[in-house]
Scaffold this motif. Sequence first.
Motif, PDB file in Angstrom:
ATOM      1  N   ILE A 132       0.860  -1.190   0.000  1.00 19.43           N
ATOM      2  CA  ILE A 132       0.000   0.000   0.000  1.00 19.43           C
ATOM      3  C   ILE A 132       0.891   1.233   0.000  1.00 19.43           C
ATOM      4  CG2 ILE A 132      -1.772   1.278   1.246  1.00 19.43           C
ATOM      5  CD1 ILE A 132      -2.765  -1.279   2.432  1.00 19.43           C
ATOM      6  N   GLY A 133       0.730   2.103  -0.987  1.00 18.01           N
ATOM      7  CA  GLY A 133       1.516   3.328  -1.098  1.00 18.01           C
ATOM      8  C   GLY A 133       0.631   4.555  -1.160  1.00 18.01           C
ATOM      9  N   GLY A 134       1.239   5.713  -0.901  1.00 15.78           N
ATOM     10  CA  GLY A 134       0.488   6.962  -0.952  1.00 15.78           C
ATOM     11  C   GLY A 134       1.309   8.114  -0.426  1.00 15.78           C
ATOM     12  N   LEU A 170       2.467  -4.655   3.350  1.00 19.24           N
ATOM     13  CA  LEU A 170       3.578  -3.717   3.423  1.00 19.24           C
ATOM     14  C   LEU A 170       3.071  -2.306   3.169  1.00 19.24           C
ATOM     15  CD1 LEU A 170       6.208  -5.639   1.228  1.00 19.24           C
ATOM     16  CD2 LEU A 170       5.820  -5.854   3.690  1.00 19.24           C
ATOM     17  N   VAL A 171       3.495  -1.362   3.985  1.00 17.78           N
ATOM     18  CA  VAL A 171       3.215   0.050   3.751  1.00 17.78           C
ATOM     19  C   VAL A 171       4.465   0.662   3.136  1.00 17.78           C
ATOM     20  CG1 VAL A 171       2.603   2.264   4.777  1.00 17.78           C
ATOM     21  CG2 VAL A 171       1.578   0.150   5.652  1.00 17.78           C
ATOM     22  N   SER A 218       5.290   7.688  -7.636  1.00 18.08           N
ATOM     23  CA  SER A 218       5.380   6.239  -7.727  1.00 18.08           C
ATOM     24  C   SER A 218       5.989   5.676  -6.453  1.00 18.08           C
ATOM     25  CB  SER A 218       6.219   5.823  -8.937  1.00 18.08           C
ATOM     26  OG  SER A 218       7.509   6.401  -8.871  1.00 18.08           O
ATOM     27  N   ILE A 219       5.859   4.358  -6.271  1.00 16.03           N
ATOM     28  CA  ILE A 219       6.364   3.712  -5.065  1.00 16.03           C
ATOM     29  C   ILE A 219       7.874   3.862  -5.004  1.00 16.03           C
ATOM     30  CG2 ILE A 219       6.485   1.565  -3.777  1.00 16.03           C
ATOM     31  CD1 ILE A 219       3.696   2.569  -3.995  1.00 16.03           C
ATOM     32  N   LEU A 240      -1.624  -1.349  -4.026  1.00 16.77           N
ATOM     33  CA  LEU A 240      -2.753  -0.445  -3.814  1.00 16.77           C
ATOM     34  C   LEU A 240      -2.229   0.974  -3.648  1.00 16.77           C
ATOM     35  CD1 LEU A 240      -4.897  -2.493  -1.253  1.00 16.77           C
ATOM     36  CD2 LEU A 240      -4.788  -2.691  -3.740  1.00 16.77           C
ATOM     37  N   GLN A 241      -2.864   1.913  -4.331  1.00 18.12           N
ATOM     38  CA  GLN A 241      -2.482   3.321  -4.255  1.00 18.12           C
ATOM     39  C   GLN A 241      -3.570   4.080  -3.512  1.00 18.12           C
ATOM     40  OE1 GLN A 241       0.430   4.279  -5.643  1.00 18.12           O
ATOM     41  NE2 GLN A 241       0.373   6.479  -5.374  1.00 18.12           N
TER      42      GLN A 241
END
Length: 455
Positions: free
Chosen positions: A95-97, A211-212, A220-221, A235-236
């Motif tokens: 999960i990224g953001g 994973l965060v 981007s990640i 997941l974004q």
Amino acid sequence: MAKLKSTFFCSNCGNESPKWVGKCPVCGEWNTYVEENVVAKPAKRHSALVADGSHVAPVRVGDVESVEVKRIVLPSGELNRVLGGGLVPGSIILIGGEPGVGKSTLVLQNMLRMRSRKVLYVSGEESVQQIKLRADRIGGETGECYLVCETSLEAIFSHIKNFSPDILIIDSIQTIATDALESVAGSVGQVRECAAALLRYAKESGTPVVLVGHINKEGSIAGPKVLEHIVDAVLQFEGDSHYMYRILRAIKNRFGSTSEIGIYEMNNAGLREVTNPGEMLMLNCDQNLSGIAVGVTVDGLRPFLIEVQALVSTAAYGTPQRSVTGFDAKRMNMLLAVLEKRVGFKLASKDVFLNIAGGLKVNDPALDLAVIAAILSSNVDLPIDRSICLTGEVGLSGEIRSVTRIENRILEAEKLGFKSIIIPKHNLKGIDISKFKISIEEVSKVEEAVKLLFS
């Protein structure tokens, strides 16, 4: 003994090079190579002619037995929707953001409400007291969620061995480091090795791992590209910290569709699920104002209505301004050229400001007709009836082109109480219109839509 050697990695894609290079030959980025110390292990030579009984024999696809995987259903329905029905045992999710968008809140809020499964929440960024403060704020139940603050991969596996969790959370992967590498946490080598070790653990034990991850300035990640390749789902979590709505979308999903999105509202008690996307239509006043149009858009598989705001004024300087928020600026310039050439509205000497209400970013071409309606409404200073919504793609010759999922768009507008909807002509071919209670107006050109709105 294994020897230490120095090598170079691209911080953008993770490509390895024995020496420093200015431009990465794989991703084409400049000045992205960093030097790291790695352990050089002796290579094992295998002969292709030597038979090894330990290898698994190839199996024909038709002979493979189908096994129904029982997913772990999470408390959040929106998160289950994006994942494809829940967590798959043995899967690894990333999960990224943006910083502060609510990644840790989303994960912690779900894990606190897991009652029947033990959760190990590993934090490398916050202390146990800080996480407890967040847990009290979001009002989650304690459940079977256990916290540990650790950044060493070896120590994490020691906790896993003693605890045997049903779900493992790593917040975040960029803070974890292994003693096998000399580089610091967050480097290309550390992120790659730690993620690979957690992947092996997930597949061997059948424990889902979440994973965060951080993101870079491009959105981007962060870390090597191989991080996104080895995980099962990416997941974004999107949203502006100045607005309350957040959108969760799947960039990659091996166990479900990437067309689904989840919508949340950030408030003082954490994240609230927005089960009805129509709540995102924010009309804050009861008066009809010029420059406002409502468009029906689809993101993933979900239709919802968007308020488009436009302001057209006389240019105070020689060069007119074009300012866009939440919409493609090049596409707006194309629509202005269509209005100038095909419809006859002179906008070349006027400032045009366009805004998608709520801080959302929309890429659906079906919003073209609503953008044109809002611009013309502001230009002639005539309001559009609030009971009318629009959907349709505008072509370069001024024609209104058909859009996808027109039936879902009409039903969503009808559910929210709109009395009329303007759609492209012949878009309802093969659809029974007798089931719709809303009035449907079909147009084939921009001129016809203008007459319907302002006559």
